[in-house]
Scaffold this motif. Structure first.
Motif, mmCIF file in Angstrom:
data_model
loop_
_atom_site.group_PDB
_atom_site.id
_atom_site.type_symbol
_atom_site.label_atom_id
_atom_site.label_comp_id
_atom_site.label_asym_id
_atom_site.label_seq_id
_atom_site.Cartn_x
_atom_site.Cartn_y
_atom_site.Cartn_z
ATOM 1 N N THR A 110 17.453 -32.101 -33.972
ATOM 2 C CA THR A 110 16.745 -30.888 -33.562
ATOM 3 C C THR A 110 17.698 -29.712 -33.699
ATOM 4 O O THR A 110 18.836 -29.771 -33.234
ATOM 5 N N SER A 112 18.373 -25.757 -32.853
ATOM 6 C CA SER A 112 17.947 -24.640 -32.017
ATOM 7 C C SER A 112 18.892 -23.459 -32.186
ATOM 8 O O SER A 112 20.076 -23.635 -32.495
ATOM 9 N N ASN A 132 13.882 -25.501 -35.107
ATOM 10 C CA ASN A 132 12.958 -26.209 -34.218
ATOM 11 C C ASN A 132 12.735 -25.472 -32.904
ATOM 12 O O ASN A 132 11.635 -25.487 -32.358
ATOM 13 N N LYS A 133 13.817 -24.851 -32.389
ATOM 14 C CA LYS A 133 13.742 -24.194 -31.079
ATOM 15 C C LYS A 133 14.437 -22.843 -31.103
ATOM 16 O O LYS A 133 15.437 -22.655 -31.796
ATOM 17 N N LYS A 135 15.984 -20.293 -28.210
ATOM 18 C CA LYS A 135 16.298 -20.174 -26.790
ATOM 19 C C LYS A 135 16.489 -18.706 -26.426
ATOM 20 O O LYS A 135 17.434 -18.056 -26.876
ATOM 21 N N LYS A 167 9.460 -23.972 -31.100
ATOM 22 C CA LYS A 167 9.396 -24.079 -29.644
ATOM 23 C C LYS A 167 10.225 -22.973 -29.020
ATOM 24 O O LYS A 167 11.364 -22.736 -29.420
ATOM 25 N N VAL A 169 12.117 -21.574 -25.764
ATOM 26 C CA VAL A 169 12.732 -22.068 -24.536
ATOM 27 C C VAL A 169 13.235 -20.889 -23.710
ATOM 28 O O VAL A 169 13.932 -20.011 -24.225
ATOM 29 N N GLU A 189 9.143 -25.116 -22.188
ATOM 30 C CA GLU A 189 10.502 -25.613 -21.980
ATOM 31 C C GLU A 189 11.337 -24.549 -21.278
ATOM 32 O O GLU A 189 11.322 -23.378 -21.657
#
Length: 224
Positions: A110, A112, A132-133, A135, A167, A169, A189
């Motif tokens: 993953t 991020s 993928n992510k 933050k 995603k 977060v 998340e």
């Protein structure tokens, strides 16, 4: 014995300046893989463990081969590891970064981007790279309860992430109100002291054995 405990905020920039940070990263990856292996053998449920990767690490030609070797040594699977990059890591060598990220994702890691919203964040990069992510930095989240404009900005970033299938977060979450506002936006998340402060591997194992991986805000309030 001389300096006492030295914060990573202090020693990591020094290690990067003298190009020694890759030795620390290698050590951390080994320790993380060993710990995941121990938890698995003990029958503990676990979540992916995130490891911050420096620009210097990401630029190493043997980064991928070393990473895979460490996982093989401890029988750890790529989905159990999350690699956190900064926007600086992506900007340094775009062709190399893109190729390496695609390779890492093909293995099941993953990817991020950490601390988004600090400095001059390049939104265009979100479309350029297989991320993928994302933050969101604490500086964005801390004002969603007091600033309508800040809340609107965070909501816009979250909608953008949904459109890009990334995603989102929320980092640095410290209050139930922050969680509620972000959850209303669709954020699923979270990361922050509201859920737990940093704890040792032993304390984590004890906590998971007792409570599992489900967060209970009522238990959290009772413990505080």
């Amino acid at each position: 014995p001389i300096l006492g405990n030295v914060s990573p905020v202090v020693f990591i920039p020094i290690a990067e300046e003298y190009r020694m940070v890759s030795r620390l990263t290698d050590l951390i990856i080994q320790k993380v893989c060993a710990q995941i292996s121990n938890w698995t053998k003990a029958g503990l449920p676990s979540v992916p463990v995130a490891i911050n990767i420096s620009l210097i690490d990401f630029s190493q030609t043997d980064f991928m081969s070393k990473l895979v070797k460490y996982l093989a040594d401890f029988n750890v699977k790529p989905p159990q590891i999350e690699l956190e990059l900064t926007e600086t890591s992506l900007e340094a060598n775009q062709a190399h970064s893109l190729k390496l990220m695609q390779t890492l994702q093909s293995w099941g890691f993953t990817i991020s981007v950490d601390d988004f919203g600090v400095g001059y964040s390049n939104i265009a990069r979100l479309a350029d790279y297989p991320i993928n992510k994302l933050k969101l930095d604490r500086s964005l989240i801390s004002q969603v309860t007091s600033s309508t404009r800040q809340k609107s900005l965070v909501k816009a970033v979250h909608v953008m992430c949904e459109e890009l299938d990334i995603k989102c977060v929320a980092e640095g979450v410290e209050t139930q109100e922050q969680v509620a506002i972000m959850a209303q936006m669709g954020c699923k998340e979270f990361q922050g002291f509201y859920f737990a402060k940093p704890m040792s591997a032993e304390n984590f194992a004890e906590h998971v054995s007792r409570h599992g991986l489900v967060f209970n805000p009522k238990e959290m309030t009772a413990q505080l």
